[in-house]
Every structure is written in C-alpha cells, then in structure tokens.
Design an enzyme around this catalytic site. Structure first.
Site, PDB file in Angstrom:
ATOM      1  N   ALA A 174       0.827  -1.095   0.045  1.00 54.24           N
ATOM      2  CA  ALA A 174       0.081  -0.101  -0.033  1.00 54.24           C
ATOM      3  C   ALA A 174       0.613   1.195   0.225  1.00 54.24           C
ATOM      4  CB  ALA A 174      -0.945   0.109   1.281  1.00 54.24           C
ATOM      5  N   LYS A 175       0.587   2.429  -0.237  1.00 56.66           N
ATOM      6  CA  LYS A 175       1.103   3.681  -0.056  1.00 56.66           C
ATOM      7  C   LYS A 175       0.068   4.793  -0.062  1.00 56.66           C
ATOM      8  CE  LYS A 175       5.374   4.804  -0.394  1.00 56.66           C
ATOM      9  NZ  LYS A 175       6.658   3.842   0.095  1.00 56.66           N
TER      10      LYS A 175
END
Ligand code: NAD
Length: 508
Positions: A174-175
């Site tokens: 994720a980011k």
C-alpha cells in the site's frame, strides 16, 4: 494509456517490469489479473484550520512603510518561522505586546516588514492506495509532498507488494499520503492535518488490515500522532500499537528502525562488494537525498571507511573530494533548528556545486535516496560510477535503465535495496503484537540475514545460477536463462505471490 504530458504514466512504465517477469515465469493469467491493478484506490479530502501568517514584503513594498514604528512583541515564540520565509502568527503574540499596524503591515525588529495574511480552512487531497493483500495486511509509507498523484501512489503501492514478497514478510502493499508542501505549514497545522487524515482512514487501517509507516516528509513524530488518533478511546489500545510502524522506540517502536532502510542499503552494497572483490574501505560514494535514508546510509558507509564525496538534496549540493565529515553534515541538517529546510546547503565543510555537476562527480557508488525519476537518460550518461544502489523508490527511468545497462553500470534495484525499512517495520509489528522489545543487535542480525539472503537469490536468478546453500535455495526461482537484475527481483516477488493464489485459490 493514461498520459503525463503525453508520456506514459508512472504506473504503466513501472508495470512493464511486472509484465516482463510474469511472461518469463508464465504466470497464471488469473494471477496476473489480480495483480495488474490495485485492490482499492481511496481518494478523499482533509481540511485543516490554518493560522494567520506574516508574509515578507518585497523591497519595493517595504519602501512605502519605512516610517512604520517597530512593534514590540513579548512572547518570544509567537512567530513560528517557516521554510518559505513566512511566519505563523500565534495568538500569544498579542500578550503584553505593543503593536503598530498600517494597512495590515507590521514592522518586526530583526525580522523585517510583513503583511498579515488571513488564515482559514484549507482543503488537501489525500490518498491511500491498497494494492494487494494476498500475503498479509497492506503495508506502506505515508508521503506528504506537493508532487503526489494517484498515478504515483499506485506505482509506489505496487512496489510495496513486490518488496514485502522479496523481503519474505507476511504483508501486502500500500502507499498513501497528502498533497501538501509541509515546509509551508506549522507543526500544529501538520498535527491537525495528520489527525484528520487518520480519522478519515480509521475504517481502512489497523494492525491486521493496513499498516502505514514513514516516507518522504513524515517521521516517528507523525507516526506517534497517527497511533494516538487511531487508538484514542479504545479500551485495549495497547493491542493496536501495531497500526503504524516507524514509531519512537519509547512508545513501541523497534530498535534499529530509524536506520533500517539505510542499513539495508549498506547490506546490499556489502554483498555486491563481496561478489566483486571490491573494497568498501576508501570507496568513493555520492548520495542524493540526505533525509532518513540518505543520511543513515551515508553515516554507516562512512563508519566503514567509505568516502562520501558529494551530497545533493532539494535545496543544494555539497562536495569534498577528500570526503565529507558525514557526522558533522548530519548535525548541520538534522540537529540545527535554524536549518528549517533540513538541507545540506550552507554546510561549511565542503564546496557548493550545481546539481548537474553532482551527477558527474567521479565515484564508485551512487546512492539515489530522494525522489523518483531522478536518473533519466542524460543523468545516466553523466554518471561516473560502477554501481547505482537504489535507496529511493523508482529513482531510475526506463531510459535511464537502458543507458546504465549499455554503459555496464550495475544496479541494485529499489525493491531489494531499500527493503530494510519494511523488514524492520515487520519486526516492530511483531514486537507490538507479542508485547516484546528486541535489542538493536538482534534486529540487525535478523535484518542482515534477511537482506543478504534475498539479495543472493536475486543475483542467482539474474545469473541463472540455481543452487542450494546452507542459507537459501535459489533453485525454485531461476528461470533457465540470464535476466537483468531488476527483472530477477520481480521474478522472485511474483513466484512468492503466485504461490498464494495457486495454493489458496481465488475468492470468486
Ligand atoms: P526524507 O523526507 O527523510 O528525505 C528526502 C530527501 O530527499 C531530503 O534530503 C530532500 O531534500 C531530498 N529531496 C527531495 N526532493 C529532491 C530533489 N528534487 N532533488 C534532490 N533531493 C531531493 O525521506 P526518506 O524517508 O529518506 O525517503 C527517501 C526515499 O527513500 C524515498 O524515495 C522513499 O520512498 C524511499 N524509502 C524510504 C523508506 C523509509 O524508511 N523512510 C523506506 C523505503 C524507501
């Protein structure tokens, strides 16, 4: 394809390596489909009430106010300096103050003439991209930067999926972050923004759902605010400490986490040096970016006897042919409250040079540890090094890659090179879940083994050298032909991820 001034998107460009590796391993089409696009793309807005500001007048404007009497403000901390030259005006400025104002302009002794700019609510775009969770909870950093976009966060989130698989930790990718230039806001405003950000993400994150960490312009302090907001009012809040990693060691962070990404970069470089019988003592190194990753990698290498001959950051470049005093440079950047931009510029232990000249400094190793897309074709042509160790995420463009390969400059790809951070984040999470505290020696011993082992497997895939050693077995990963090292890293990631789908099946 989505356009970026007519160019291919970051995401499409980055996914070329994915498709190349997927073809090589003859990946099941269903798995390819699962990985091609993120699971979720959350885009939302956060608002924050900003304070009034003092904005410096231009020299021309100042002339009109030369006779304006100076104001006398007793609360010394009433004006908070910002990196862009503005001051945040705190209400305590009025306490016992003797203020003279004309047309909204104040004369502050020792600071100059300023116009008051009204604060008020401000809206910022925020993102959390959750790419894949087949191997475990989503995991990835939070970036506060003016140049972020959905395209960039998609790319960085996918990178995390590959990186956690390469690091062999049970997380996905994720980011996220906020589109903001944090240098233009006060500490208090950043805190309020962070709290709103987590409030809005409360249902999206958690120790078994999605675990944020620091990235560009975020740090342990911001992680502490995030943890506080997420656990606030929860009965068993201690059980939720693992919701973020990169925390201060005094509140559940891991020993060694602050240095972990830089340390991982150095472990990779050590492996490369061992294989090439290259002595790191006396090696010449140039470093771009002197934040968390760049400064720690530089300090660790310098302690091993390497010479850091040039450092570039967002605001300047410093050069010393005999090697910079990295400890003094780190003090100048990170321990000096007057250095609001946290820049190497102004360091007296070296000579200022241009960014263009930085890339041409003669060295053995280049460590890009700033933002993406810095090493493009022309920069790759200029470099006078043997190795590029990608500490930053996505620092080399496709064209840059081609030029480096043609010039036989070797690359340690980002997804293994900077995996030390997320690996120790996993150790932090494990310690949180078990209510344990490990020593720095223990953390580093585990990290060294994990990074060196997985880097060795990637080298074996690249050289088509299947082997079983006491430490690892690269036979299941080699593809029967030599491949470039970036593709090799992706092969390792995809084989590990694919196994989950092939063994567990698909949910629908
Ligand atoms: P940071 O905010 O601590 O430091 C960023 C540095 O980059 C600063 O020195 C800044 O001046 C410099 N910089 C910014 N724009 C620049 C430009 N245009 N030209 C030259 N220098 C510029 O960030 P960080 O945590 O050290 O992250 C650096 C890189 O490493 C990022 O690509 C990040 O995604 C990656 N990374 C970080 C971690 C981590 O644990 N912090 C882990 C893995 C990867």
């Amino acid at each position: 394809m989505a356009g970026r001034n007519g160019k291919t998107s970051f995401y499409d460009e980055a996914m070329e390596t994915f498709h190349r590796a997927a073809d090589l391993i003859k990946m099941d089409p269903r798995v390819r489909m699962e990985l091609e696009e993120p699971d979720f793309e959350h885009i939302f807005y956060v608002t924050v009430e900003t304070r009034d500001r003092l904005v410096p007048l231009s020299p021309d404007e100042q002339a009109k106010f030369r006779d304006l009497p100076a104001s006398d403000v007793k609360a010394a901390d009433a004006f908070e300096p910002l990196a862009n030259g503005n001051y945040v005006l705190h209400r305590r400025a009025l306490l016992k103050a003797d203020i003279t104002m004309r047309s909204g302009v104040m004369n502050i002794p020792g600071k100059g003439f300023f116009r008051i700019e009204k604060g008020g609510p401000k809206k910022f775009k925020a993102y959390r991209i959750q790419h894949n969770q087949v191997r475990g909870p989503y995991k990835g950093g939070i970036r506060y930067h003016k140049d972020v976009s959905l395209d960039l966060f998609k790319t960085l989130a996918a990178d995390m999926t590959w990186k956690t698989a390469i690091a062999e930790i049970p997380f996905g990718g994720a980011k996220g972050g906020i589109k903001i230039d944090p240098f233009n806001y006060s500490k208090e405003e950043i805190e309020h923004l962070t709290l709103r950000f987590i409030y809005k993400m409360k249902g999206l994150i958690g120790p078994y759902i999605d675990i944020p960490a620091p990235d560009v312009n975020t740090n342990g302090e911001i992680m502490a605010m995030m943890m506080r907001q997420f656990t606030d009012g929860e009965r068993e809040h201690h059980r939720l400490r693992g919701v973020v990693t990169g925390k201060d060691v005094r509140i559940g962070g891991s020993e060694g986490r602050v240095r972990a990404t830089g340390q991982g970069v150095v472990y990779c470089i050590e492996e490369w040096a061992r294989e090439h019988k290259f002595d790191l003592k006396g090696a010449r190194v140039i470093v771009q970016g002197f934040g968390n990753v760049g400064s720690n990698a530089a300090e660790i290498l310098a302690a091993m006897g390497a010479k850091i001959v040039a450092v570039n950051d967002a605001f300047g470049t410093i050069h010393a042919d005999a090697g910079l005093d990295v400890h003094a440079l780190a003090q100048h950047v990170h321990q000096n409250p007057k250095n609001l931009k946290k820049t190497v510029a102004g360091f007296t232990g070296g000579t200022a040079i241009s960014k263009d000249d930085f890339w041409g400094v003669e060295a053995d190793i280049c460590i890009p540890a700033a933002l993406g897309e810095e090493i493009d074709g022309p920069v790759a042509e200029r470099l006078k090094v043997r190795l590029v160790a990608e500490a930053a995420n996505g620092p080399t463009t496709r064209e840059g890659d081609r030029v480096l390969a043609a010039r036989k400059i070797e690359v340690i790809p980002d997804i293994i090179c900077n995996a030390g951070g997320v690996t120790v984040s996993y150790y932090e999470w494990l310690q949180n879940q078990r209510l344990e505290h490990w020593s720095e020696a223990e953390v580093n011993a585990r990290l060294e083994q994990a990074i060196k082992k997985n880097y060795a497997i990637i080298r074996d895939i690249s050289l088509n050298r299947p082997q079983r050693t006491p430490l690892y077995d690269s036979r299941p990963y080699c593809v029967g032909q030599q491949v470039d090292v970036r593709t090799a890293a992706m092969v390792l990631a995809l084989k590990r991820i694919e196994a989950h789908y092939l063994l567990e099946g698909f949910s629908q």
